[in-house]
Scaffold this active site. Sequence first.
Site, PDB file in Angstrom:
ATOM      1  N   GLN A 157     -10.906  17.327 -18.309  1.00 32.70           N
ATOM      2  CA  GLN A 157     -10.329  17.098 -16.986  1.00 32.70           C
ATOM      3  C   GLN A 157      -9.504  18.299 -16.540  1.00 32.70           C
ATOM      4  OE1 GLN A 157     -10.470  14.196 -14.889  1.00 32.70           O
ATOM      5  NE2 GLN A 157      -9.646  15.702 -13.487  1.00 32.70           N
ATOM      6  N   HIS A 181      -6.805  14.894 -22.407  1.00 32.57           N
ATOM      7  CA  HIS A 181      -8.004  14.862 -21.554  1.00 32.57           C
ATOM      8  C   HIS A 181      -8.347  16.322 -21.191  1.00 32.57           C
ATOM      9  CE1 HIS A 181     -11.097  13.243 -19.200  1.00 32.57           C
ATOM     10  NE2 HIS A 181     -10.439  12.615 -18.255  1.00 32.57           N
ATOM     11  N   ARG A 209     -15.270   9.318 -25.893  1.00 37.73           N
ATOM     12  CA  ARG A 209     -14.043   8.845 -25.221  1.00 37.73           C
ATOM     13  C   ARG A 209     -13.533   7.665 -26.031  1.00 37.73           C
ATOM     14  NH1 ARG A 209     -12.872   7.449 -18.959  1.00 37.73           N
ATOM     15  NH2 ARG A 209     -12.581   9.693 -19.052  1.00 37.73           N
ATOM     16  N   CYS A 245      -6.816  13.067 -10.966  1.00 34.05           N
ATOM     17  CA  CYS A 245      -8.023  13.065 -11.803  1.00 34.05           C
ATOM     18  C   CYS A 245      -8.983  11.938 -11.417  1.00 34.05           C
ATOM     19  CB  CYS A 245      -7.637  12.954 -13.270  1.00 34.05           C
ATOM     20  SG  CYS A 245      -6.583  11.533 -13.638  1.00 34.05           S
ATOM     21  N   ARG A 279     -15.785  18.556 -12.759  1.00 33.16           N
ATOM     22  CA  ARG A 279     -15.992  18.012 -14.110  1.00 33.16           C
ATOM     23  C   ARG A 279     -17.412  18.346 -14.567  1.00 33.16           C
ATOM     24  NH1 ARG A 279     -13.143  13.712 -15.852  1.00 33.16           N
ATOM     25  NH2 ARG A 279     -14.188  14.220 -17.819  1.00 33.16           N
ATOM     26  N   ASP A 331      -1.341  10.828 -11.350  1.00 32.18           N
ATOM     27  CA  ASP A 331      -2.318  10.015 -12.091  1.00 32.18           C
ATOM     28  C   ASP A 331      -1.760   8.591 -12.109  1.00 32.18           C
ATOM     29  OD1 ASP A 331      -4.353   9.115 -13.770  1.00 32.18           O
ATOM     30  OD2 ASP A 331      -3.605  10.119 -15.571  1.00 32.18           O
TER      31      ASP A 331
HETATM   32  N1   CP Z   1     -11.217  11.408 -14.399  1.00 37.97           N
HETATM   33  C1   CP Z   1     -11.963  10.709 -15.279  1.00 37.97           C
HETATM   34  O1   CP Z   1     -12.016  10.997 -16.482  1.00 37.97           O
HETATM   35  O2   CP Z   1     -12.649   9.672 -14.714  1.00 37.97           O
HETATM   36  P1   CP Z   1     -13.447   8.522 -15.488  1.00 37.97           P
HETATM   37  O3   CP Z   1     -12.405   7.687 -16.228  1.00 37.97           O
HETATM   38  O4   CP Z   1     -14.146   7.743 -14.427  1.00 37.97           O
HETATM   39  O5   CP Z   1     -14.389   9.152 -16.470  1.00 37.97           O
HETATM   40  N1  NVA Z   2      -4.482   8.701 -17.626  1.00 39.96           N
HETATM   41  C1  NVA Z   2      -5.694   8.045 -17.238  1.00 39.96           C
HETATM   42  C2  NVA Z   2      -6.749   9.048 -16.944  1.00 39.96           C
HETATM   43  C3  NVA Z   2      -8.066   8.468 -16.495  1.00 39.96           C
HETATM   44  C4  NVA Z   2      -9.115   9.509 -16.261  1.00 39.96           C
HETATM   45  C5  NVA Z   2      -6.138   7.078 -18.314  1.00 39.96           C
HETATM   46  O1  NVA Z   2      -6.080   7.453 -19.496  1.00 39.96           O
HETATM   47  O2  NVA Z   2      -6.515   5.951 -17.993  1.00 39.96           O
END
Ligand code: CP
Ligand code: NVA
Length: 311
Positions: A136, A133, A106, A265, A293, A225
């Site tokens: 997700q 993502h 990530r 999400c 997930r 989101d």
């Molecule tokens: N939805 C998601 O990716 O959550 P986290 O940021 O907690 O991993």
């Molecule tokens: N769009 C959000 C998703 C988190 C899972 C971010 O990137 O922070």
Amino acid sequence: MKLGKKDFLSLRDFSREELDAILRVAAAQKPLARSFRLPASHPGRVLACIFHKPSLRTRLSFEVAIRQLGGTSLFITDREIGLESREAPKDVGQVLSRYVDAIMIRTFKQSLVEELAANATVPVVNGLTDLLHPCQVLGDILTVVEHRGSIDGARVVFIGDGNNVARSWLNAATRFPFTFVLAAPKGYEIEEAFVAEATRAGSPAYEVVHDPREALRGADVVYTDVWASMGQEADKERRAKAFAGFQVNDGLMKLAKPTAIFMHCLPAHRGDEVTDSVIDGPRSVVYDEAENRLHIQRAILSLLIPGDRTA
Ligand code: CP
Ligand code: NVA
């Protein structure tokens, strides 16, 4: 069953058939994993989890997934690695491939994930970048299938920022026959260049509207989101003003189909992009999404990492 790709970086890298195969494996493994009857198909396999941004779901669901397959995980942050500052991604990819059987990352830049994957001999999985993502959204599609029977023919309305989650939904629409509608304020749509590439890759049924009420007519899925994603914290106040009127509340939910589900999400900023009444309401499936997930990522890992037997 094997996937035609080494890595899982973007939904657009896969065919409908391959994505369906991942969904099938996830659905088949889910009841087995829930009842502790899943065979340990990948004993001893090690997953490295690299995080440059915070996480609850992604970190724990990947770490649990590899354990359920009989393997184990190692967590490391960029404070230790220093990708691009202390060490070249090329060297990190090569070195990690000598220690572990797969890498989940990530980070901010999609190009960094791609560079790591190009230089690793083991599979690399995208656990979120500023751009995409994919885990997700494939998990979300599993959730839609469970609640609606199929994603085909659905009207998926994303109310909010044209962000990483929204772009992965658009990518999904290049592979599955559903309509993706983005309801965003002017200036917060998905970039034209990205839409053009997605269109070349698979003619998605894609609509952009600036009035969420108009978007919601006939919606099967109402998705939202955060307005400011990780890394955009400094822009939070300006965004909150731009997104006024885009909060998913009971009034907006009434405009969707009576059977419509609400998805997010997570993490959610309750009271901003969604009210408590909606996220805690009977149409919300947010915790199913969070659970899925785990199931989708376990399926991805089990198909990408060579195991003792195939699932
Ligand atoms: N939805 C998601 O990716 O959550 P986290 O940021 O907690 O991993
Ligand atoms: N769009 C959000 C998703 C988190 C899972 C971010 O990137 O922070």
